[in-house]
Write a protein that holds these residues in place. Structure first.
Motif, short mmCIF file in Angstrom:
data_model
loop_
_atom_site.label_atom_id
_atom_site.label_comp_id
_atom_site.label_asym_id
_atom_site.label_seq_id
_atom_site.Cartn_x
_atom_site.Cartn_y
_atom_site.Cartn_z
N GLY A 63 0.81 -1.21 0.00
CA GLY A 63 0.00 0.00 0.00
C GLY A 63 0.83 1.25 0.00
O GLY A 63 0.53 2.21 0.69
N ARG A 64 1.94 1.23 -0.76
CA ARG A 64 2.81 2.41 -0.82
C ARG A 64 2.00 3.63 -1.21
O ARG A 64 1.16 3.57 -2.10
N PRO A 65 2.21 4.77 -0.57
CA PRO A 65 1.40 5.96 -0.87
C PRO A 65 1.56 6.39 -2.31
O PRO A 65 2.61 6.21 -2.92
N PRO A 66 0.50 6.95 -2.90
CA PRO A 66 0.55 7.36 -4.30
C PRO A 66 1.28 8.66 -4.53
O PRO A 66 1.35 9.13 -5.65
N ALA A 67 1.81 9.29 -3.47
CA ALA A 67 2.52 10.56 -3.65
C ALA A 67 3.72 10.34 -4.55
O ALA A 67 4.30 9.26 -4.60
N PRO A 68 4.15 11.37 -5.30
CA PRO A 68 5.28 11.20 -6.21
C PRO A 68 6.55 10.88 -5.47
O PRO A 68 6.81 11.41 -4.39
N PHE A 69 7.34 9.97 -6.05
CA PHE A 69 8.61 9.58 -5.44
C PHE A 69 9.75 10.08 -6.31
O PHE A 69 9.90 9.65 -7.44
N THR A 70 10.52 10.99 -5.79
CA THR A 70 11.73 11.45 -6.46
C THR A 70 12.90 11.00 -5.59
O THR A 70 13.03 11.43 -4.46
N GLU A 130 8.39 4.74 -15.08
CA GLU A 130 7.35 5.44 -14.35
C GLU A 130 7.69 6.94 -14.35
O GLU A 130 8.82 7.31 -14.03
N ALA A 131 6.73 7.76 -14.71
CA ALA A 131 6.94 9.21 -14.71
C ALA A 131 6.40 9.79 -13.41
O ALA A 131 5.30 9.45 -12.98
N VAL A 132 7.20 10.65 -12.79
CA VAL A 132 6.81 11.30 -11.54
C VAL A 132 6.85 12.81 -11.77
O VAL A 132 7.87 13.36 -12.19
N LEU A 133 5.74 13.47 -11.52
CA LEU A 133 5.64 14.93 -11.68
C LEU A 133 5.34 15.53 -10.32
O LEU A 133 4.35 15.16 -9.66
N GLN A 134 6.18 16.47 -9.89
CA GLN A 134 5.95 17.12 -8.61
C GLN A 134 4.73 18.03 -8.70
O GLN A 134 4.43 18.61 -9.76
N ASP A 135 4.01 18.17 -7.59
CA ASP A 135 2.78 18.95 -7.58
C ASP A 135 3.04 20.41 -7.94
O ASP A 135 2.18 21.08 -8.51
N ALA A 136 4.25 20.91 -7.58
CA ALA A 136 4.58 22.30 -7.91
C ALA A 136 4.53 22.53 -9.42
O ALA A 136 4.09 23.59 -9.89
N THR A 165 2.04 10.34 -10.49
CA THR A 165 2.83 9.12 -10.70
C THR A 165 2.12 8.28 -11.75
O THR A 165 1.00 7.81 -11.52
N LEU A 166 2.79 8.09 -12.90
CA LEU A 166 2.16 7.40 -14.03
C LEU A 166 3.09 6.36 -14.64
O LEU A 166 4.25 6.65 -14.92
#
Length: 618
Positions: A323-330, A532-538, A578-579
């Motif tokens: 259940g890893r959180p869906p928040a972006p991982f950088t 996997e593409a990770v886009l920061q919310d900013a 996260t896509l």
């Protein structure tokens, strides 16, 4: 995630209390000299002020300083003036506002976001304890699983930041490894989030137990803030286990270094002489490296033998991250150095070899760059000849494997699709570039020892690194059998920071909305085969802002509205953070994320069904 789901997480995780440390709770003067001067001027300007003041229990002040003294000595007078601020308009209210209004207004403004936070936490079932700059603390103080710490404890400046850092260090210093809290650093004026990272480092807090929040995020039951905090709370148990492991490692290292210094101090010159003699004349040329290796093994054993580290390692191995959180991982920058250190050892200068001997070792990596001025190609080779044969001159041939060197970009050799026996060095740092080397165990070079220096010069190779023995031996086995391999330590996930540009459709053409932005931590592509593409919310928030301000002429209104809804609605925007990428593309609604080698050119159209494209390239 809604409030009910977040509340369930807090309760299930046992997070039902929080400490809020903010100087807004400090004792303060209700008025200052400038307030007294302003109030005293009213006595001189209006004949109605003094009678009202005397009726409230005061007598005529001689000057502003005397007015302050009368207020300090007469609690009933002070209360009457404070109460008058909320009463009917009149001279008493006027002087009450003049004395107490400025400080009270400032305090109310500073308290509002804290009260908003308390409201949010109360809805989550969390009871709050409030503390000023100096409390609470000490070994007998209550333990809180969640602590909110104001960035400035005092006036806005470096001393108050340092006081805040010292305060959080003092509070958590009495916590056990499995009591460590989540710490939220908060500020109303803070703008540079990198400064929050520096605060965390100096306060010796783990990245997994630390969050920065602007106080404005506490307003209006902000679901985004609540959701991100709830994910941290959900994994608090894992965070504490990781923290205990890090602390055990750090403690074991400190203790081991002390014992190590005592141990090696017992060696005398005869011991070093015997070690050198055992190496023989050929091996003695690298005597320093050999002794360094012995020291390294001895220190590692001393670290590993610490009981606290042994138990922490067992606990670490039992962790589950389901259940890893869906928040972006950088990935953190340090993983690059860790991955490089796992594969390569430092390349030290050695004394000149004896006549007929070569200055090479098993695992030595040679790199060259060829091609044109506009298109440069890197290639590598690595020595796989037996170390003892090279050292003692028992071979007349140097065996090397060739490697394919690529930048960490979207174009990489697919291990699964290759019929060749490929073994990959996932990350190689060279000249500030993150490179990948795919060693081909079927691509062998055999060079005569006497011809090797000339061959290196002819091929324009340069020795740049040395693989660690385990990595080099794995290459040997891969070459020898094509069937077996040495199990290598798992490296952190490979990743790259691409450049970013954003395009939208306008009529029959495309138009740049944002960029190009040079690669940084606002976007990241993770993985080798499954990307996997990770886009920061900013980044997404900036795109949403620009999209709302763009000129509407020739825009497809329906498509425009759909894109704005996806980017402005936080729950929907979360899907874009996260896509998984398939064929270099991921799509949510009419928004696509593209993974390309280059920017979109004039002839490149947007994919079918895509109105806005976020292109990650390079």
């Amino acid at each position: 995630m809604d409030f009910a789901q977040a509340q369930a997480i807090f309760i299930a995780s046992g997070v039902t209390s929080a400490l809020i440390v903010d100087d807004v709770f400090d004792k303060f003067e209700e008025f200052e000299a400038e307030d007294l001067e302003r109030a005293y001027a009213l006595f001189e300007a209006s004949d109605e002020i003094l009678p009202a003041f005397e009726e409230a229990g005061g007598d005529a002040p001689n000057d502003p300083e005397d007015l302050g003294a009368k207020l300090h000595m007469n609690a009933d007078l002070r209360k009457a003036l404070l109460d008058a601020r909320d009463g009917p308009a009149g001279p008493l209210q006027e002087i009450g506002n003049a004395i107490f209004g400025r400080v009270a207004t400032d305090l109310a403004g500073r308290l509002k976001p804290i009260n908003d936070l308390i409201t949010v936490l109360t809805q989550l079932g969390v009871e709050t304890t409030r503390a000023g700059s100096d409390g609470p603390g000490g070994k007998d103080a209550p333990r809180f699983p969640l602590i909110f710490m104001d960035y400035y404890l005092g006036s806005k400046g470096a001393p108050s930041i340092e006081k805040s850092r010292q305060r959080i260090e003092e509070i958590v210093s009495h916590y056990g490894p499995h009591e460590m809290p989540l710490v939220v650093l908060m500020s109303s004026e803070f703008k540079k989030e990198k400064e929050a990272g520096k605060f965390r480092e100096r306060a010796r807090l783990l990245g997994s137990q630390f969050k920065f929040a602007k106080k404005a995020e506490f307003e209006n039951d902000n679901l985004e803030f609540v959701s991100s905090l709830a994910w941290m709370v959900k994994f608090l148990s894992q965070t504490r286990t990781v923290g205990a492991f890090v602390k055990a490692w750090s403690g074991a290292l400190k203790d081991a270094v002390t014992e190590f210094e005592v141990g090696i101090g017992k060696l005398d010159l005869q011991d070093y002489f015997q070690i050198r003699t055992k190496l023989g004349e050929d091996g003695a040329r690298r005597f320093g490296e050999h002794v360094s290796g012995l020291f390294d093994s001895y220190l590692r054993r001393l670290v590993e033998d610490r009981p606290a580290l042994r138990s922490a390692t067992v606990a670490m191995s039992s962790l589950s991250f389901e259940g890893r959180p869906p928040a972006p991982f950088t990935p953190s920058e340090i993983v690059v150095q860790m991955a490089d250190a796992a594969a390569f050892q430092s390349l030290l200068e050695s004394p000149a070899p004896a006549a007929g001997k070569l200055d090479i070792e098993l695992g030595d990596v040679f790199l060259r760059e060829t091609g044109t001025k506009t298109k440069r190609v890197k290639s590598a080779c690595v020595v796989i000849s037996q170390a003892c044969d090279l050292e003692h001159g028992k071979t007349d041939t140097v065996l090397l494997l060739n490697g394919i060197v690529t930048k960490r970009s979207s174009a990489k050799l697919d291990r699964a699709g290759s019929n060749r026996p490929i073994i990959r060095t996932d990350l190689f740092l060279h000249d500030n570039e993150n490179l990948i080397i795919d060693w081909d165990a079927s691509a062998l070079e055999a060079i005569q020892v006497g011809e090797f220096p000339a061959w290196v010069k002819k091929m324009t190779y340069e020795k740049v690194a040395r693989l660690r023995p385990m990595q080099a031996l794995a290459l040997q086995q891969k070459f020898a059998t094509h069937l077996t391999r040495v199990g290598l330590p798992e490296t952190p996930p490979s990743y790259r920071y691409p450049n970013v540009e954003v395009m939208i459709s306008r009529g029959n053409t495309k138009e740049r909305l944002l960029g190009p932005i040079k690669g940084g931590d606002i976007a990241c592509v993770i993985g080798d085969d499954k990307l996997e593409a990770v886009l920061q919310d900013a980044l997404l928030a900036n795109i949403a802002k620009l999209l709302s301000e763009v000129e509407s002429a020739d825009l497809d209104q329906a498509q425009w509205d759909q894109a704005k809804e996806l980017l402005s609605n936080w729950e929907k925007r979360e899907k874009l953070q996260t896509l998984p990428l398939k064929g270099g593309k991921a799509q949510v609604g009419n928004i696509a994320v593209l993974d390309r080698e280059s920017p979109l050119g004039p002839a490149d159209g947007l994919p079918t069904g895509v109105w806005l494209a976020i292109n990650l390239y390079g």
